[in-house]
Design an enzyme around this catalytic site. Structure first.
Site, PDB file in Angstrom:
ATOM      1  N   SER A   1      33.829 -10.748  42.566  1.00  0.00           N
ATOM      2  CA  SER A   1      33.894 -11.336  43.902  1.00  0.00           C
ATOM      3  C   SER A   1      33.163 -12.671  43.917  1.00  0.00           C
ATOM      4  O   SER A   1      32.020 -12.762  43.464  1.00  0.00           O
ATOM      5  CB  SER A   1      33.265 -10.390  44.924  1.00  0.00           C
ATOM      6  OG  SER A   1      33.199 -11.020  46.177  1.00  0.00           O
TER       7      SER A   1
ATOM      8  N   CYS B   1      26.348  -3.422  53.994  1.00  0.00           N
ATOM      9  CA  CYS B   1      27.266  -2.536  54.710  1.00  0.00           C
ATOM     10  C   CYS B   1      26.526  -1.372  55.324  1.00  0.00           C
ATOM     11  O   CYS B   1      26.864  -0.880  56.390  1.00  0.00           O
ATOM     12  CB  CYS B   1      28.327  -2.013  53.756  1.00  0.00           C
ATOM     13  SG  CYS B   1      28.730  -3.191  52.480  1.00  0.00           S
TER      14      CYS B   1
ATOM     15  N   THR C   1      51.059 -14.724  50.002  1.00  0.00           N
ATOM     16  CA  THR C   1      50.941 -16.132  49.604  1.00  0.00           C
ATOM     17  C   THR C   1      49.580 -16.388  48.971  1.00  0.00           C
ATOM     18  O   THR C   1      48.551 -16.003  49.535  1.00  0.00           O
ATOM     19  CB  THR C   1      51.126 -17.044  50.840  1.00  0.00           C
ATOM     20  OG1 THR C   1      52.398 -16.751  51.417  1.00  0.00           O
ATOM     21  CG2 THR C   1      51.045 -18.519  50.460  1.00  0.00           C
TER      22      THR C   1
ATOM     23  N   GLY D   1      36.111  -8.544  46.459  1.00  0.00           N
ATOM     24  CA  GLY D   1      35.676  -7.416  45.646  1.00  0.00           C
ATOM     25  C   GLY D   1      36.192  -6.097  46.186  1.00  0.00           C
ATOM     26  O   GLY D   1      36.595  -5.201  45.428  1.00  0.00           O
ATOM     27  N   THR D   2      36.208  -5.948  47.499  1.00  0.00           N
ATOM     28  CA  THR D   2      36.637  -4.689  48.114  1.00  0.00           C
ATOM     29  C   THR D   2      38.093  -4.381  47.765  1.00  0.00           C
ATOM     30  O   THR D   2      38.422  -3.253  47.380  1.00  0.00           O
ATOM     31  CB  THR D   2      36.445  -4.754  49.642  1.00  0.00           C
ATOM     32  OG1 THR D   2      35.045  -4.924  49.904  1.00  0.00           O
ATOM     33  CG2 THR D   2      36.939  -3.487  50.323  1.00  0.00           C
TER      34      THR D   2
ATOM     35  N   ASN E   1      24.099  -2.838  43.218  1.00  0.00           N
ATOM     36  CA  ASN E   1      23.787  -3.874  44.201  1.00  0.00           C
ATOM     37  C   ASN E   1      22.520  -3.591  45.011  1.00  0.00           C
ATOM     38  O   ASN E   1      22.019  -4.475  45.681  1.00  0.00           O
ATOM     39  CB  ASN E   1      24.976  -4.074  45.145  1.00  0.00           C
ATOM     40  CG  ASN E   1      25.494  -2.779  45.705  1.00  0.00           C
ATOM     41  OD1 ASN E   1      25.866  -1.867  44.958  1.00  0.00           O
ATOM     42  ND2 ASN E   1      25.499  -2.646  47.017  1.00  0.00           N
TER      43      ASN E   1
HETATM   44  C1  LIG Z   1      29.642  -7.224  47.501  1.00  0.00           C
HETATM   45  C2  LIG Z   1      30.099  -6.121  46.643  1.00  0.00           C
HETATM   46  C3  LIG Z   1      31.420  -5.630  46.724  1.00  0.00           C
HETATM   47  C4  LIG Z   1      32.397  -6.110  47.778  1.00  0.00           C
HETATM   48  O1  LIG Z   1      32.878  -7.402  47.529  1.00  0.00           O
HETATM   49  P1  LIG Z   1      33.504  -8.238  48.761  1.00  0.00           P
HETATM   50  O2  LIG Z   1      34.050  -9.472  48.120  1.00  0.00           O
HETATM   51  O3  LIG Z   1      32.366  -8.520  49.698  1.00  0.00           O
HETATM   52  O4  LIG Z   1      34.561  -7.409  49.384  1.00  0.00           O
HETATM   53  C5  LIG Z   1      31.807  -4.636  45.851  1.00  0.00           C
HETATM   54  N1  LIG Z   1      30.956  -4.153  44.932  1.00  0.00           N
HETATM   55  C6  LIG Z   1      29.686  -4.587  44.820  1.00  0.00           C
HETATM   56  C7  LIG Z   1      28.798  -4.005  43.767  1.00  0.00           C
HETATM   57  C8  LIG Z   1      29.213  -5.577  45.672  1.00  0.00           C
HETATM   58  O5  LIG Z   1      27.945  -5.988  45.554  1.00  0.00           O
END
Ligand SMILES: *Cc1c(COP(=O)(O)O)cnc(C)c1O
Length: 377
Positions: free
Chosen positions: A200, A323, A238, A71-72, A152
């Site tokens: 993610s 985080c 890759t 997700g990041t 979140n």
């Molecule tokens: C967990 C989260 C992310 C980050 O995703 P990762 O796969 O852990 O890097 C980004 N946005 C939200 C809203 C999240 O809850």
């Protein structure tokens, strides 16, 4: 000790069935998906199948789905790549909601270094963005708007289709971080009419390190990771075949069961809230959104004390986002909702998942009440 896991918004356990689907691509079918031999083709077939099925599930076309390391990365790519592509049209202004995940907010910080103006869309006391406030920030100079589909920390759902429509009226790109929305509700990128959307896998019982960015056909964004010609030449590296297989199969399995799981989560959440409501000085933060997330303020109780004491009982919860917990900075989400810094330090997040039982919820709620009473002396 029996662990009771109430931190699903931080991460979820990998579903065993999904793990079994990934397993062959680590060992016997380990080919590079770009290799022009049998083993490579086998890997590429798995990637194609994953892309097709994930795309269909979110009402996208396969060539609109780009796999990332999570997700990041997808968030950074959408915000930075999207804004940079718009600069050639003379647009240098970006709007991000004040409650975005740090992956989005920090990407915004980087954009400032590249000469962009970044403004933050406020939210109301209930944790919701408002269309009038968005309209006030938009102009012909706006390159991109980023508003998450579900928060979140509070589970609040944002009016994505309306925000996208308003943004498009000013000719800017609309991005939504749907990482936290995806585990709980079905998505239709066409109905929302978003340009960019991130996902993610580890938030819906898939593997960590696996994500995707939806890029609407016709939308141009700059690439951030140069290298090979993977992902239609826009994201080198890759292909992580097991991760991609895990992402798509976890999304499909989770989507098929989410409505049933939501019914269960709604009940669990109500049971939990009823027990907590026997205490004085309890407030639930944010308008009701996702049934899986509950943000609670216990007046007079430091959130770190509550977290450590629940941990001693085997109950895993969190302070705001995972985080933020390590740094124990006050939650920017709760601050944006109008809580004082001191009040944010009295808030914790409980997030429920498909495998939680009513027995666990009752135990965790009773322990919480007991600990809060004790800590208040
Ligand atoms: C967990 C989260 C992310 C980050 O995703 P990762 O796969 O852990 O890097 C980004 N946005 C939200 C809203 C999240 O809850």
């Amino acid at each position: 000790m029996n662990r009771i896991y109430l931190d699903h918004a931080a991460t979820t356990p990998l579903d065993n069935e999904i793990f079994e689907k990934m397993r062959p691509y680590f060992t016997q079918d380990y080919g590079n998906a770009d290799s022009p031999h049998g083993l490579g083709r086998k890997a590429m077939n798995a990637v194609d199948e994953a892309r097709d099925s994930l795309a269909a599930a979110i009402h996208a076309k396969p060539n609109e789905v780009y796999f990332t390391s999570g997700g990041t990365e997808a968030d950074n790519w959408a915000v930075i790549g999207g804004a940079l592509a718009q600069r050639s049209k003379g647009r240098t202004h970006v709007v991000l909601s004040a409650i975005e995940h740090h992956a989005v907010l920090h990407a915004g910080e980087m954009l400032k270094k590249y000469g962009f103006d970044v403004t933050y869309l406020p939210v109301n006391k209930g944790g919701m963005v408002e269309l009038n406030a968005l309209k006030a920030l938009l102009s012909e100079n706006t390159a991109l708007v980023g508003i998450m589909a579900a928060n979140n920390e509070t589970g609040c759902l944002q009016p994505i289709a309306e925000c996208a429509k308003l943004t498009h009226a000013y000719g800017a790109l609309f991005f939504t971080d749907a990482v936290q929305y995806a585990p709980y509700l079905p998505m239709d990128v066409k109905a929302w009419d978003v340009d960019l959307l991130s996902l993610s896998a580890h938030k819906f019982y898939g593997p960590k390190g696996a994500g995707a960015l939806y890029i609407k056909n016709g939308v141009k964004i700059e690439k951030l990771i140069g290298g090979g010609e993977q992902e239609r030449g826009l994201r080198g590296g890759t292909t992580n075949v097991p991760a991609v297989v895990g992402l798509a199969s976890a999304y499909l399995k989770n989507k098929a069961t989410m409505s049933e799981v939501n019914t269960k989560l709604k009940t669990l959440r109500e049971v939990f809230m009823q027990t907590l409501s026997t205490l004085d000085g309890v407030a639930f933060n944010g308008e009701e959104g996702l049934f899986g997330i509950l943000n609670v303020r216990f007046q007079g109780v430091l959130n770190t004390d509550l977290l450590y004491n629940l941990d001693l009982q085997g109950v895993c919860i969190s302070i705001g986002s995972a985080c933020a917990s390590a740094s124990v900075k006050p939650s920017h989400v709760l601050l944006a909702m109008g809580l004082t810094e001191e009040e944010t330090r009295e808030c914790v997040r409980f997030s429920f998942g498909k495998d939680n039982t009513e027995e666990e919820i009752v135990f965790a709620a009773n322990k919480t009440v007991e600990i809060v009473r004790r800590l208040r002396g």
